[in-house]
Scaffold this motif. Structure first.
Motif, PDB file in Angstrom:
ATOM      1  N   SER A 133     -19.827  22.372  32.358  1.00  0.00           N
ATOM      2  CA  SER A 133     -19.690  21.449  31.144  1.00  0.00           C
ATOM      3  C   SER A 133     -18.770  21.590  30.049  1.00  0.00           C
ATOM      4  O   SER A 133     -18.174  20.817  29.536  1.00  0.00           O
ATOM      5  CB  SER A 133     -20.775  22.227  30.166  1.00  0.00           C
ATOM      6  OG  SER A 133     -22.342  22.002  30.671  1.00  0.00           O
ATOM      7  N   VAL A 134     -17.354  22.439  30.549  1.00  0.00           N
ATOM      8  CA  VAL A 134     -16.170  22.574  29.878  1.00  0.00           C
ATOM      9  C   VAL A 134     -15.361  22.057  30.202  1.00  0.00           C
ATOM     10  O   VAL A 134     -15.404  21.552  31.576  1.00  0.00           O
ATOM     11  CB  VAL A 134     -15.679  24.401  30.204  1.00  0.00           C
ATOM     12  CG1 VAL A 134     -16.679  25.376  29.354  1.00  0.00           C
ATOM     13  CG2 VAL A 134     -15.087  25.119  31.582  1.00  0.00           C
ATOM     14  N   ARG A 135     -13.984  22.244  29.790  1.00  0.00           N
ATOM     15  CA  ARG A 135     -13.217  21.525  30.150  1.00  0.00           C
ATOM     16  C   ARG A 135     -11.460  22.470  29.626  1.00  0.00           C
ATOM     17  O   ARG A 135     -12.071  23.186  28.913  1.00  0.00           O
ATOM     18  CB  ARG A 135     -12.178  19.689  28.963  1.00  0.00           C
ATOM     19  CG  ARG A 135     -14.112  18.474  29.683  1.00  0.00           C
ATOM     20  CD  ARG A 135     -13.365  17.334  29.269  1.00  0.00           C
ATOM     21  NE  ARG A 135     -14.403  16.256  29.293  1.00  0.00           N
ATOM     22  CZ  ARG A 135     -15.289  16.144  28.436  1.00  0.00           C
ATOM     23  NH1 ARG A 135     -15.003  16.638  27.429  1.00  0.00           N
ATOM     24  NH2 ARG A 135     -16.349  15.172  28.632  1.00  0.00           N
ATOM     25  N   ASP A 161     -28.522  20.257  30.465  1.00  0.00           N
ATOM     26  CA  ASP A 161     -28.598  18.686  30.702  1.00  0.00           C
ATOM     27  C   ASP A 161     -28.760  18.332  29.389  1.00  0.00           C
ATOM     28  O   ASP A 161     -27.350  17.419  29.054  1.00  0.00           O
ATOM     29  CB  ASP A 161     -29.951  18.009  31.022  1.00  0.00           C
ATOM     30  CG  ASP A 161     -29.535  18.122  32.318  1.00  0.00           C
ATOM     31  OD1 ASP A 161     -28.842  19.450  33.590  1.00  0.00           O
ATOM     32  OD2 ASP A 161     -30.487  18.452  32.965  1.00  0.00           O
ATOM     33  N   TYR A 162     -29.246  18.806  28.009  1.00  0.00           N
ATOM     34  CA  TYR A 162     -29.088  18.668  26.838  1.00  0.00           C
ATOM     35  C   TYR A 162     -27.757  18.118  26.780  1.00  0.00           C
ATOM     36  O   TYR A 162     -27.243  18.278  25.348  1.00  0.00           O
ATOM     37  CB  TYR A 162     -30.537  18.443  25.724  1.00  0.00           C
ATOM     38  CG  TYR A 162     -30.339  18.058  25.057  1.00  0.00           C
ATOM     39  CD1 TYR A 162     -31.065  17.253  24.469  1.00  0.00           C
ATOM     40  CD2 TYR A 162     -29.642  18.788  23.790  1.00  0.00           C
ATOM     41  CE1 TYR A 162     -31.230  16.269  23.198  1.00  0.00           C
ATOM     42  CE2 TYR A 162     -29.927  18.289  22.413  1.00  0.00           C
ATOM     43  CZ  TYR A 162     -30.124  17.219  22.228  1.00  0.00           C
ATOM     44  OH  TYR A 162     -30.786  16.983  20.426  1.00  0.00           O
ATOM     45  N   TYR A 206     -39.435  25.319  22.508  1.00  0.00           N
ATOM     46  CA  TYR A 206     -38.215  25.842  23.241  1.00  0.00           C
ATOM     47  C   TYR A 206     -38.686  23.732  23.121  1.00  0.00           C
ATOM     48  O   TYR A 206     -38.573  24.203  24.712  1.00  0.00           O
ATOM     49  CB  TYR A 206     -38.701  26.518  24.490  1.00  0.00           C
ATOM     50  CG  TYR A 206     -38.664  28.348  23.322  1.00  0.00           C
ATOM     51  CD1 TYR A 206     -37.470  29.135  23.337  1.00  0.00           C
ATOM     52  CD2 TYR A 206     -39.732  28.376  23.052  1.00  0.00           C
ATOM     53  CE1 TYR A 206     -37.217  30.311  23.493  1.00  0.00           C
ATOM     54  CE2 TYR A 206     -39.166  30.062  21.788  1.00  0.00           C
ATOM     55  CZ  TYR A 206     -38.207  30.367  22.427  1.00  0.00           C
ATOM     56  OH  TYR A 206     -37.245  31.868  22.219  1.00  0.00           O
ATOM     57  N   GLN A 207     -38.284  23.165  22.557  1.00  0.00           N
ATOM     58  CA  GLN A 207     -37.960  21.789  23.503  1.00  0.00           C
ATOM     59  C   GLN A 207     -36.939  21.436  22.815  1.00  0.00           C
ATOM     60  O   GLN A 207     -35.496  21.898  21.841  1.00  0.00           O
ATOM     61  CB  GLN A 207     -39.167  20.836  22.303  1.00  0.00           C
ATOM     62  CG  GLN A 207     -40.831  21.465  22.940  1.00  0.00           C
ATOM     63  CD  GLN A 207     -41.221  21.119  24.324  1.00  0.00           C
ATOM     64  OE1 GLN A 207     -40.527  20.120  25.189  1.00  0.00           O
ATOM     65  NE2 GLN A 207     -42.430  21.908  24.686  1.00  0.00           N
ATOM     66  N   THR A 208     -36.360  20.317  23.414  1.00  0.00           N
ATOM     67  CA  THR A 208     -34.736  19.435  23.289  1.00  0.00           C
ATOM     68  C   THR A 208     -35.442  18.813  21.663  1.00  0.00           C
ATOM     69  O   THR A 208     -34.302  19.179  20.764  1.00  0.00           O
ATOM     70  CB  THR A 208     -34.686  18.638  23.943  1.00  0.00           C
ATOM     71  OG1 THR A 208     -35.469  17.397  24.100  1.00  0.00           O
ATOM     72  CG2 THR A 208     -34.190  18.813  25.147  1.00  0.00           C
ATOM     73  N   GLN A 209     -35.872  18.885  21.559  1.00  0.00           N
ATOM     74  CA  GLN A 209     -36.182  17.865  19.885  1.00  0.00           C
ATOM     75  C   GLN A 209     -36.319  19.212  18.533  1.00  0.00           C
ATOM     76  O   GLN A 209     -36.147  18.930  17.226  1.00  0.00           O
ATOM     77  CB  GLN A 209     -37.992  17.738  19.738  1.00  0.00           C
ATOM     78  CG  GLN A 209     -38.275  16.068  20.796  1.00  0.00           C
ATOM     79  CD  GLN A 209     -38.866  16.625  21.712  1.00  0.00           C
ATOM     80  OE1 GLN A 209     -38.383  17.477  21.962  1.00  0.00           O
ATOM     81  NE2 GLN A 209     -39.847  15.982  22.365  1.00  0.00           N
ATOM     82  N   SER A 210     -36.191  20.460  19.394  1.00  0.00           N
ATOM     83  CA  SER A 210     -35.828  20.782  17.848  1.00  0.00           C
ATOM     84  C   SER A 210     -34.775  22.233  17.718  1.00  0.00           C
ATOM     85  O   SER A 210     -34.167  22.947  17.322  1.00  0.00           O
ATOM     86  CB  SER A 210     -36.279  23.011  18.692  1.00  0.00           C
ATOM     87  OG  SER A 210     -38.389  22.774  19.099  1.00  0.00           O
ATOM     88  N   TRP A 264     -37.356  24.263  30.394  1.00  0.00           N
ATOM     89  CA  TRP A 264     -36.726  24.061  29.547  1.00  0.00           C
ATOM     90  C   TRP A 264     -34.761  24.791  29.744  1.00  0.00           C
ATOM     91  O   TRP A 264     -34.421  24.254  28.652  1.00  0.00           O
ATOM     92  CB  TRP A 264     -37.375  24.641  28.238  1.00  0.00           C
ATOM     93  CG  TRP A 264     -37.420  26.637  28.713  1.00  0.00           C
ATOM     94  CD1 TRP A 264     -37.719  27.149  28.798  1.00  0.00           C
ATOM     95  CD2 TRP A 264     -36.234  26.816  27.714  1.00  0.00           C
ATOM     96  NE1 TRP A 264     -37.505  28.604  28.508  1.00  0.00           N
ATOM     97  CE2 TRP A 264     -36.740  28.431  27.353  1.00  0.00           C
ATOM     98  CE3 TRP A 264     -35.097  26.959  26.740  1.00  0.00           C
ATOM     99  CZ2 TRP A 264     -35.651  29.688  27.088  1.00  0.00           C
ATOM    100  CZ3 TRP A 264     -34.933  27.935  26.386  1.00  0.00           C
ATOM    101  CH2 TRP A 264     -34.522  29.323  26.727  1.00  0.00           C
ATOM    102  N   ILE A 265     -34.506  25.598  30.259  1.00  0.00           N
ATOM    103  CA  ILE A 265     -33.419  26.132  30.182  1.00  0.00           C
ATOM    104  C   ILE A 265     -32.527  24.764  31.048  1.00  0.00           C
ATOM    105  O   ILE A 265     -31.334  24.728  30.467  1.00  0.00           O
ATOM    106  CB  ILE A 265     -33.028  27.579  31.545  1.00  0.00           C
ATOM    107  CG1 ILE A 265     -33.474  28.377  30.385  1.00  0.00           C
ATOM    108  CG2 ILE A 265     -31.929  27.698  31.746  1.00  0.00           C
ATOM    109  CD1 ILE A 265     -34.074  29.766  31.292  1.00  0.00           C
ATOM    110  N   THR A 266     -32.756  24.126  32.119  1.00  0.00           N
ATOM    111  CA  THR A 266     -32.054  23.149  32.147  1.00  0.00           C
ATOM    112  C   THR A 266     -32.753  22.398  31.997  1.00  0.00           C
ATOM    113  O   THR A 266     -31.647  21.350  31.606  1.00  0.00           O
ATOM    114  CB  THR A 266     -32.568  22.500  34.227  1.00  0.00           C
ATOM    115  OG1 THR A 266     -32.672  24.316  34.999  1.00  0.00           O
ATOM    116  CG2 THR A 266     -32.204  21.910  34.832  1.00  0.00           C
ATOM    117  N   THR A 267     -33.142  21.979  31.594  1.00  0.00           N
ATOM    118  CA  THR A 267     -33.393  20.767  30.462  1.00  0.00           C
ATOM    119  C   THR A 267     -32.499  20.946  29.219  1.00  0.00           C
ATOM    120  O   THR A 267     -31.399  19.664  29.055  1.00  0.00           O
ATOM    121  CB  THR A 267     -35.321  20.551  29.965  1.00  0.00           C
ATOM    122  OG1 THR A 267     -35.654  20.625  31.039  1.00  0.00           O
ATOM    123  CG2 THR A 267     -34.923  19.382  28.616  1.00  0.00           C
TER     124      THR A 267
END
Length: 332
Positions: free
Chosen positions: A118-120, A56-57, A192-196, A50-53
């Motif tokens: 992820s940063v710029r 990415d999300y 602990y899901q991206t939908q949350s 879930w951490i990697t997911t």
């Protein structure tokens, strides 16, 4: 030469059982490590996947919400994930904010690496992690020991002493047999899901309200001294961000009240703040802020560092005030 051969032969004959046990143990360890790595490769269990997911999300979320605009990333483990309302903070600061909180299970380096990717240029990163994540390996979550041995790059780069330490502290029952199957139906799997996640990466308030967590134990986490290895890694991360044109600072994480009123707890926290500052790191938390990051049980959700929505509102206002004060000092 003949004498040496004879001595070696005698030594082997006298210790052949002991040497055989050592050899078999070594071979079994190698086989166990290989099988464990293959088992977790690709079909990584949800407690880590879930951490990697999430990472990415949130990368995609940042790309779609602010493709070119510099943002404030509130990075870290699950403490900012639950503890910071990105939308409210954005409104108070009048700047884009992304909650980039992930999780502690895969260790500090994973959090820093995912954030770095992820940063710029022009972004600002504020890191909020649990004290345990900045402690020595032996003081960390067992999951960190799991990652230490399953990450082949980290394992190979480590010293012999660190490799032995990682093997000693590894949760072999989890490596060989996985987590309890009942965990699939647990609160963990529901939340602990991206939908949350909300529109800016934090935990959706409606999801938290609709999922009653398990009863929060009364166990109080003790203070953990920050380690030299963590300070070294944070400075490396700071320099990498600086080369990218990104500002970096730290903020101590929220925690349950308890030992926090005791002098020995305070002394460890004060020493941590001083150690981080002395190492050249910018830490926004001052010694006077300890009451602002300590919360009664009624403000917590499912862990001693996870705030519920009421606690999150309080902590978010605290962060906004700290950053506004810092901006004011910069102007003066």
């Amino acid at each position: 030469m003949d004498v040496m051969k004879e001595n070696f032969s005698n030594f082997f004959q006298e210790n052949k059982i002991r040497l055989s046990v050592i050899l078999v143990s070594f071979l079994l360890s190698i086989c166990g490590y290989t099988l464990a790595t293959l088992r977790f490769q690709g079909e990584y269990i949800h407690r880590h996947q879930w951490i990697t997911t999430f990472a990415d999300y949130k990368k995609q979320l940042r790309e779609s919400a602010y493709p070119t605009t510099p943002v404030l990333l509130i990075a870290g483990d699950s403490t900012p994930l639950f503890g910071v309302d990105a939308k409210t903070l954005s409104e108070k600061l009048n700047k884009p904010v992304i909650n980039y909180g992930l999780g502690a299970a895969s260790g500090l380096s994973t959090i820093l690496n995912e954030t770095f990717y992820s940063v710029r240029s022009g972004d600002e990163v504020i890191l909020i992690v649990s004290d345990r994540l900045l402690a020595e390996n032996s003081e960390l979550y067992l999951n960190q020991a799991l990652v230490n041995i399953l990450d082949s790059e980290e394992m190979t780069a480590a010293t012999w002493l660190q490799q032995i330490q990682s093997l000693l502290f590894a949760p072999w029952d989890i490596i060989l047999f996985g987590f309890d199957g009942a965990d699939d139906d647990s609160h963990f799997m529901e939340v602990y899901q991206t939908q949350s996640l909300g529109e800016f990466g934090d935990m959706n308030a409606e999801v938290l309200a609709s999922n009653n967590p398990p009863t929060l134990p009364n166990k109080i986490t003790r203070a953990y001294p920050v380690s030299e290895s963590a300070i070294e890694r944070l400075n490396q991360f700071k320099n990498e961000l600086h080369a990218k044109g990104v500002k970096f600072s730290l903020l101590l994480s929220p925690r349950m009240k308890g030992y926090t009123d005791r002098n020995n707890y305070k002394n460890v926290i004060y020493a941590n703040i001083e150690s981080l500052r002395s190492a050249g790191l910018t830490i926004l938390t001052s010694q006077n802020d300890l009451p602002d990051i300590c919360f009664d049980k009624k403000y917590l959700y499912d862990f001693d560092t996870h705030l519920n929505t009421t606690g999150r509102d309080i902590f978010t206002r605290y962060i906004a005030n700290k950053l506004l004060q810092q901006d004011l000092k910069t102007l003066l």
